[in-house]
Design a protein around this motif. Structure first.
Motif, PDB file in Angstrom:
ATOM      1  N   ILE A  37       0.833  -1.206   0.000  1.00 34.50           N
ATOM      2  CA  ILE A  37       0.000   0.000   0.000  1.00 34.50           C
ATOM      3  C   ILE A  37       0.868   1.257   0.000  1.00 34.50           C
ATOM      4  O   ILE A  37       0.552   2.240  -0.653  1.00 34.50           O
ATOM      5  CB  ILE A  37      -0.959  -0.008   1.214  1.00 34.50           C
ATOM      6  N   LYS A  38       1.981   1.171   0.722  1.00 30.13           N
ATOM      7  CA  LYS A  38       2.879   2.329   0.770  1.00 30.13           C
ATOM      8  C   LYS A  38       3.384   2.684  -0.631  1.00 30.13           C
ATOM      9  O   LYS A  38       3.482   3.841  -0.995  1.00 30.13           O
ATOM     10  CB  LYS A  38       4.082   2.034   1.691  1.00 30.13           C
ATOM     11  N   ILE A  39       3.691   1.666  -1.402  1.00 26.22           N
ATOM     12  CA  ILE A  39       4.176   1.910  -2.765  1.00 26.22           C
ATOM     13  C   ILE A  39       3.071   2.521  -3.621  1.00 26.22           C
ATOM     14  O   ILE A  39       3.268   3.480  -4.340  1.00 26.22           O
ATOM     15  CB  ILE A  39       4.690   0.587  -3.390  1.00 26.22           C
ATOM     16  N   TRP A  40       1.856   1.977  -3.464  1.00 31.76           N
ATOM     17  CA  TRP A  40       0.740   2.475  -4.283  1.00 31.76           C
ATOM     18  C   TRP A  40       0.363   3.905  -3.939  1.00 31.76           C
ATOM     19  O   TRP A  40       0.086   4.715  -4.799  1.00 31.76           O
ATOM     20  CB  TRP A  40      -0.522   1.605  -4.075  1.00 31.76           C
ATOM     21  N   THR A  41       0.302   4.181  -2.632  1.00 33.83           N
ATOM     22  CA  THR A  41      -0.270   5.461  -2.214  1.00 33.83           C
ATOM     23  C   THR A  41       0.786   6.503  -1.868  1.00 33.83           C
ATOM     24  O   THR A  41       0.474   7.675  -1.755  1.00 33.83           O
ATOM     25  CB  THR A  41      -1.150   5.276  -0.972  1.00 33.83           C
ATOM     26  N   ASP A  42       2.013   6.060  -1.644  1.00 30.79           N
ATOM     27  CA  ASP A  42       3.070   6.978  -1.259  1.00 30.79           C
ATOM     28  C   ASP A  42       2.830   7.566   0.135  1.00 30.79           C
ATOM     29  O   ASP A  42       3.480   8.522   0.524  1.00 30.79           O
ATOM     30  CB  ASP A  42       3.190   8.121  -2.298  1.00 30.79           C
ATOM     31  N   TYR A  43       1.879   7.020   0.886  1.00 24.58           N
ATOM     32  CA  TYR A  43       1.607   7.517   2.243  1.00 24.58           C
ATOM     33  C   TYR A  43       2.386   6.671   3.235  1.00 24.58           C
ATOM     34  O   TYR A  43       2.369   5.442   3.165  1.00 24.58           O
ATOM     35  CB  TYR A  43       0.105   7.441   2.544  1.00 24.58           C
ATOM     36  N   SER A  44       3.100   7.314   4.148  1.00 23.50           N
ATOM     37  CA  SER A  44       3.850   6.519   5.131  1.00 23.50           C
ATOM     38  C   SER A  44       3.672   7.083   6.533  1.00 23.50           C
ATOM     39  O   SER A  44       4.570   7.035   7.359  1.00 23.50           O
ATOM     40  CB  SER A  44       5.327   6.467   4.741  1.00 23.50           C
TER      41      SER A  44
END
Lengths: 266, 371
Positions: free
Chosen positions: A129-136
């Motif tokens: 999900i981090k890769i998809w959304t760039d949210y961390s």
């Protein structure tokens, strides 16, 4: 009349009980004791001092981690408590149907699945999900904590609902209360002790989680337990004892409140 | 259908009044297949306005189920329930102008006495001033003015009972349902509350439907009683009708003590096994059987010295009860018969065990059973 069997009157009972308590509390007592050490060692006593408490309090990394822990625990416990309350009402206030027992099991699943398995699973899913959304941000930790807090909040709330006299809700309906009014005026006020107890338990559970947090956190997202773990890998000073002691105090406080509330009948 | 027949046999007083509740062929079936149980089996009954109506029967007879159908906690499997002519069968409990006094009172533990009584009025959206006034009037009605601000856990069982009554009466329901409300009280308090309930019903003019398994409670308080067994209403009538003229064996057995005698039906009445012929009253809906059972209450018979008339027998036991004495008589060819006679001050019993006696049956004392 024959005397009933009593475990407390068996020979050696007192000795065994004392020994058990001693072994249980010795490590914690040692930890607390050395938190007041004036020296830098966690094993050699050099006199009484609050030095390490001052150091810990002044340590910005500790402050930051503690605040982050409290924040995550607070948000996760609130979301978990709301979800658990709804789940508890749904599972206790509907007539029994096939599959209800499965739902109990599903809700309590985090209690049965080994934490490390959940941790690995979350690591894999969240990294995707981090890769998809760039949210961390902290959202991942909050989501993860919420998930494993739900059963801890659910159990006391459900216990409270099950012990509640159902005729009270019936009486409210009889006195012209719609189902929503009956819930707000009767069920909810009587359920509060259960909800607060559930929240406390969820909060404490989130506060001291290490395994899942360690796997899920991004860089710079240390919670107090993971910070302490990190510190232990480097140098060990009584500062860690001081932090642990404060932590212990907070946990004991919460669990005590939980017991006091859940013991209160009606 | 025998149920319908008994139901349409109201006493004179009920006839002239408006109908409050009309239960039409109500059934309630729990479970399916082999576990299927009819808690209520095609029951019809009409209850008049301002009536103190009692559903009497042993546990499991369906009386509480019927009460729940009227309250709306259960839906009938078949049939209808009309309140003042309107079908309320499909309305939820909160939409029915009917209130319940629960067996365990079900007072809200987090509210005060006054808060409990105000609850129904608040839910109805009454103005504050009116609620205050009604609560005060209700507290006065049940004589609880001093305890208005107590928590319900701080008052005694009898007081809780009064609060439960006041709470249910406060919204002025068309019908008040009472589910064995006195069963948790001790004997003395129960007697007091029996009188209290009658007073409340009289003062409020509300129809009371009272559920109990206690026959004495039913006899002393009710205008009419419906005796129930196995999900059916067996007989409806005034306490006196039910007691003096039980229509079925179950009713005769359940209410008071009674003597059963078997006999053959004749033109005049019944011919017993010992040859004696008795005039009897007939029940409603009697089938054309030739072998019948009659019942005679112990106090409706008199013990005499052996005579030409009456039922001959031998006195076996004399049991002293304080207010009255029971004579156990072995009848010739007709089994045991108990006669109850009131004790007069100072008078010793006229008979002793072993005496040859006769039993004189009073006029209209013998009642034939339907089954």
């Amino acid at each position: 009349m024959a005397r009933r069997f009593s475990v407390t009157s068996q020979p050696g009972f007192v000795f065994l009980a004392m020994l058990t308590f001693f072994l249980l509390y010795l490590p914690v007592a040692t930890l607390v004791f050395y938190s007041f050490n004036a020296g830098v060692s966690v094993a050699i006593w050099e006199g009484f001092s609050l030095r390490w408490y001052h150091t810990a309090m002044a340590n910005e990394a500790v402050q930051e981690a503690a605040l982050r822990s409290a924040f995550i625990a607070f948000i996760a416990a609130i979301i978990a408590t709301i979800s658990a309350t709804m789940a508890a009402i749904a599972t206790t206030r509907t007539p029994e149907y096939p599959g209800l027992t499965f739902k109990y099991a599903f809700i309590n699943q985090p209690l049965m699945v080994p934490e490390i398995v959940t941790a690995v699973a979350l690591l894999i899913v969240f990294s995707r999900i981090k890769i998809w959304t760039d949210y961390s941000g902290l959202g991942y930790l909050i989501a993860a904590h919420t998930a494993f807090c739900i059963p801890f909040a659910y159990l006391p709330i459900r216990a409270r609902l099950e012990s509640m006299d159902l005729t009270l809700e019936r009486a409210a309906a009889d006195l012209y209360a719609t189902p929503f009014q009956a819930f707000r005026r009767i069920t909810l006020p009587l359920l509060w002790p259960g909800i607060i107890a559930g929240f406390m338990l969820a909060f404490v559970t989130s506060l001291d989680d290490v395994v899942i947090t360690e796997f899920v956190k991004s860089g710079g997202q240390e919670t107090l337990p993971t910070y302490m773990l990190g510190q232990l890998r480097r140098s060990v000073t009584p500062e860690i004892n001081a932090i642990s002691t404060i932590f212990l105090g907070i946990s004991v406080l919460f669990v005590t409140i939980f017991f006091l509330i859940s013991r209160k009948k009606n | 259908m025998s149920d319908a027949k008994t139901a349409e046999n109201p006493s004179k007083s009920a006839n002239s009044r408006k109908i409050a509740v009309d239960v039409q062929g109500a059934s309630k079936i729990f479970g399916t297949g082999a576990d299927r149980v009819a808690a209520l089996d095609n029951v019809s009954v009409t209850i008049a306005e301002n009536e103190f109506f009692t559903l009497l029967g042993p546990s499991g007879c369906g009386k509480t189920t019927l009460l729940r159908l009227i309250a709306g906690f259960e839906q009938p499997t078949a049939g209808q329930i009309l309140l003042e002519g309107q079908d309320i069968s499909s309305l939820p409990p909160y939409a029915r102008p009917v209130n319940t006094v629960f067996q365990n009172y079900a007072l809200f533990p987090h509210m005060t006495v006054a808060g409990n009584i105000a609850f129904g009025l608040e839910m109805l959206g009454k103005p504050k001033a009116e609620i205050k006034q009604t609560v005060a009037a209700m507290l006065k009605l049940v004589r609880m003015e001093d305890l208005a601000n107590r928590k319900t856990s701080q008052i005694s069982g009898g007081q809780q009972q009064r609060v439960a009554l006041a709470r249910a009466l406060a919204p002025r329901p068309k019908v008040l349902l009472l589910d064995e409300p006195l069963s948790a009280l001790d004997l003395k308090l129960r007697k007091e509350m029996q009188i209290e309930l009658k007073r409340l019903q009289h003062e409020t003019g509300i129809t009371f439907i009272f559920v109990t398994h206690d026959q004495e409670e039913a006899l002393t308080m009710s205008d009419r009683i419906a005796v129930m067994s196995k999900g059916k209403i067996l007989q409806v009538g005034s306490p006196r009708e039910i007691y003096d003229h039980p229509a079925e064996r179950f009713v005769a057995n359940f209410i008071g003590e009674t003597n059963f005698l078997e006999g053959e039906r004749t033109k005049k009445g019944v011919k017993l096994a010992n040859g004696v012929e008795l005039a009897v009253s007939l029940p409603e809906g009697l089938a054309g059987k030739s072998q019948v059972t009659i019942v005679i209450r112990p106090e409706h018979a008199r013990l005499t010295a052996r005579a030409k008339t009456g039922l001959p027998g031998i006195l076996r036991h004399v049991v002293f009860f304080g207010t009255d004495t029971h004579y156990h008589v072995d009848l010739d060819a007709c089994g045991e018969f108990i006669v109850r006679e009131q004790n007069n001050r100072g008078a010793a019993p006229a008979f002793k065990a072993g005496d040859k006696v006769s039993i004189a049956i009073g006029e209209n004392a013998a009642q034939m059973l339907r089954d």
